[in-house]
Design a protein around this motif. Structure first.
Motif, PDB file in Angstrom:
ATOM      1  N   VAL A   1       6.941  43.638  10.713  1.00  0.00           N
ATOM      2  CA  VAL A   1       5.841  44.567  10.968  1.00  0.00           C
ATOM      3  C   VAL A   1       6.093  45.448  12.183  1.00  0.00           C
ATOM      4  N   GLY A   2       7.207  45.235  12.859  1.00  0.00           N
ATOM      5  CA  GLY A   2       7.510  46.061  14.014  1.00  0.00           C
ATOM      6  C   GLY A   2       8.767  45.596  14.707  1.00  0.00           C
ATOM      7  N   GLU A   3       9.088  46.303  15.760  1.00  0.00           N
ATOM      8  CA  GLU A   3      10.254  45.982  16.578  1.00  0.00           C
ATOM      9  C   GLU A   3       9.825  45.836  18.028  1.00  0.00           C
ATOM     10  N   VAL A   4      10.539  44.997  18.745  1.00  0.00           N
ATOM     11  CA  VAL A   4      10.322  44.832  20.174  1.00  0.00           C
ATOM     12  C   VAL A   4      11.638  45.226  20.851  1.00  0.00           C
ATOM     13  N   ASN A   5      11.552  46.149  21.784  1.00  0.00           N
ATOM     14  CA  ASN A   5      12.742  46.645  22.475  1.00  0.00           C
ATOM     15  C   ASN A   5      12.710  46.239  23.941  1.00  0.00           C
ATOM     16  N   ALA A   6      13.814  46.461  24.613  1.00  0.00           N
ATOM     17  CA  ALA A   6      13.931  46.104  26.024  1.00  0.00           C
ATOM     18  C   ALA A   6      12.778  46.696  26.831  1.00  0.00           C
ATOM     19  N   ASN A   7      12.263  45.906  27.749  1.00  0.00           N
ATOM     20  CA  ASN A   7      11.173  46.255  28.668  1.00  0.00           C
ATOM     21  C   ASN A   7       9.803  46.304  28.011  1.00  0.00           C
ATOM     22  N   GLU A   8       9.682  45.809  26.784  1.00  0.00           N
ATOM     23  CA  GLU A   8       8.373  45.750  26.137  1.00  0.00           C
ATOM     24  C   GLU A   8       7.751  44.376  26.336  1.00  0.00           C
ATOM     25  N   ILE A   9       6.429  44.381  26.488  1.00  0.00           N
ATOM     26  CA  ILE A   9       5.643  43.152  26.603  1.00  0.00           C
ATOM     27  C   ILE A   9       5.175  42.780  25.201  1.00  0.00           C
ATOM     28  N   PHE A  10       5.243  41.503  24.873  1.00  0.00           N
ATOM     29  CA  PHE A  10       4.711  41.057  23.594  1.00  0.00           C
ATOM     30  C   PHE A  10       3.993  39.718  23.782  1.00  0.00           C
ATOM     31  N   GLY A  11       3.087  39.440  22.862  1.00  0.00           N
ATOM     32  CA  GLY A  11       2.307  38.212  22.950  1.00  0.00           C
ATOM     33  C   GLY A  11       1.007  38.372  23.709  1.00  0.00           C
ATOM     34  N   ALA A  12       0.735  39.567  24.207  1.00  0.00           N
ATOM     35  CA  ALA A  12      -0.469  39.777  25.018  1.00  0.00           C
ATOM     36  C   ALA A  12      -1.739  39.826  24.175  1.00  0.00           C
ATOM     37  N   LEU A  13      -1.641  40.320  22.951  1.00  0.00           N
ATOM     38  CA  LEU A  13      -2.837  40.460  22.122  1.00  0.00           C
ATOM     39  C   LEU A  13      -3.533  39.124  21.920  1.00  0.00           C
TER      40      LEU A  13
END
Length: 99
Positions: A24-36
């Motif tokens: 459903v998407g991509e996570v790239n360098a310097n991105e925050i994930f898991g915050a939702l």
């Protein structure tokens, strides 16, 4: 379905966001994930799977909230990132509806 007790930053590398076995998407360098999931206090709805060698920073939920209190510009970056992801998902949805 896991409890959201940490927020992550992908320092190096790249990864895919997967939900129900679908990218459903991509996570790239310097991105925050898991915050939702941290903000909504809901179980995680997806997984992030590395597509290259990655370095990830994990921050406990309580520390992340403290960080936002002391560095509010982080919150602005998160809002911009989440808004971009919502726009991307809306575009994907419209494409699926028109097929």
């Amino acid at each position: 379905g896991e409890a959201a007790d940490k927020v992550y930053t992908l320092l190096e590398g790249s990864a895919d966001a997967i939900c129900d076995g679908v990218k459903v998407g991509e996570v790239n360098a310097n991105e925050i994930f898991g915050a939702l999931a941290v903000f909504t206090r809901q179980p995680r709805m997806g997984s992030v799977v590395a597509t290259s060698d990655c370095t990830v920073l994990a921050v406990r939920k309580e520390e992340f909230v403290d960080l936002i209190d002391h560095q509010p510009q982080i919150c602005l970056g998160l809002i911009e990132e989440m808004a971009a992801k919502i726009n991307q998902l809306n575009s994907q949805l419209l494409t699926l509806k028109s097929q």
